[in-house]
Write an enzyme that holds these catalytic residues in place. Structure first.
Site, short mmCIF file in Angstrom:
data_model
loop_
_atom_site.label_atom_id
_atom_site.label_comp_id
_atom_site.label_asym_id
_atom_site.label_seq_id
_atom_site.Cartn_x
_atom_site.Cartn_y
_atom_site.Cartn_z
CE LYS A 82 50.10 35.03 48.43
NZ LYS A 82 51.34 35.60 47.12
CB CYS A 96 44.75 52.61 35.39
SG CYS A 96 43.78 51.42 36.52
#
Length: 200
Positions: A86, A167
């Site tokens: 990453k 959300c």
């Protein structure tokens, strides 16, 4: 406190306009007395003291093996202490403006893409998620994926007790529908498809 302020200023400047003089400034600060650096980084990263060790080791390697520069390939970046896939992909984007390298996937991105079913079958780790995303995601979106999803994963789509009720993605998220059914067993099925209201 002086060391921290200088490190912060230099780090931010380096991200905006990388230059060897700024890198030299960072290297000189990090190479100060062990006590000062350890104390400064220890306060910042109480949970992960190994980062102090990695930073010290990396500064020496960059200075000795790369003439104070940052490696320009994934394979060379992965050789640096504490640098995984990453971070190496993020460095390629930030330092070298190379987005063709790969999608940067950390634990937040890994969790979210599995919850949203953006991968054909559930993946077991961030590297598997990265490979699965790259199979279908247009290359021009690779550099934005990490930036968009990490904050969302830290604030809303939490590893434990995600905030599905508030959300804005709950209507398209299979995991949100399952979580809402579990946490609200009396909720009528039709309400799971209603647009959510903004929380005040």
């Amino acid at each position: 406190m002086q060391v921290w302020n200088l490190l912060r200023k230099v780090s931010l400047n380096f991200l905006v306009a990388p230059s060897s003089s700024l890198l030299e400034e960072v290297l000189s600060v990090v190479m100060l007395e062990d006590g000062v650096v350890s104390e400064t980084y220890g306060r910042i990263m109480e949970e992960d003291k190994s980062k102090v060790k990695y930073i010290k080791q990396t500064t020496v390697i960059l200075k000795e093996q790369y003439n104070g520069d940052i490696p320009s390939s994934i394979s060379e970046l992965l050789k640096l202490p504490g640098v995984g896939p990453k971070m190496s992909h993020l460095i390629m984007k930030i330092a070298w403006n190379n987005v063709s390298a790969s999608v940067s996937v950390d634990t937040h991105v890994h969790r979210i893409v599995n919850r949203l079913k953006w991968v054909r079958k559930e993946t077991k780790n961030p590297e598997e998620s990265r490979q699965a995303l790259e199979e279908w995601m247009p290359r021009e979106l690779w550099s934005r994926t990490n930036w968009l999803l990490v904050g969302f994963g830290q604030q809303t789509c939490l590893p434990v007790n995600p905030r599905c009720a508030g959300c804005l993605n709950r209507d398209i998220c299979p995991s949100a529908k399952n979580n809402l059914r579990k946490t609200n067993p009396g909720l009528p099925p039709s309400s799971l498809h209603q647009p959510c209201q903004q929380q005040q």
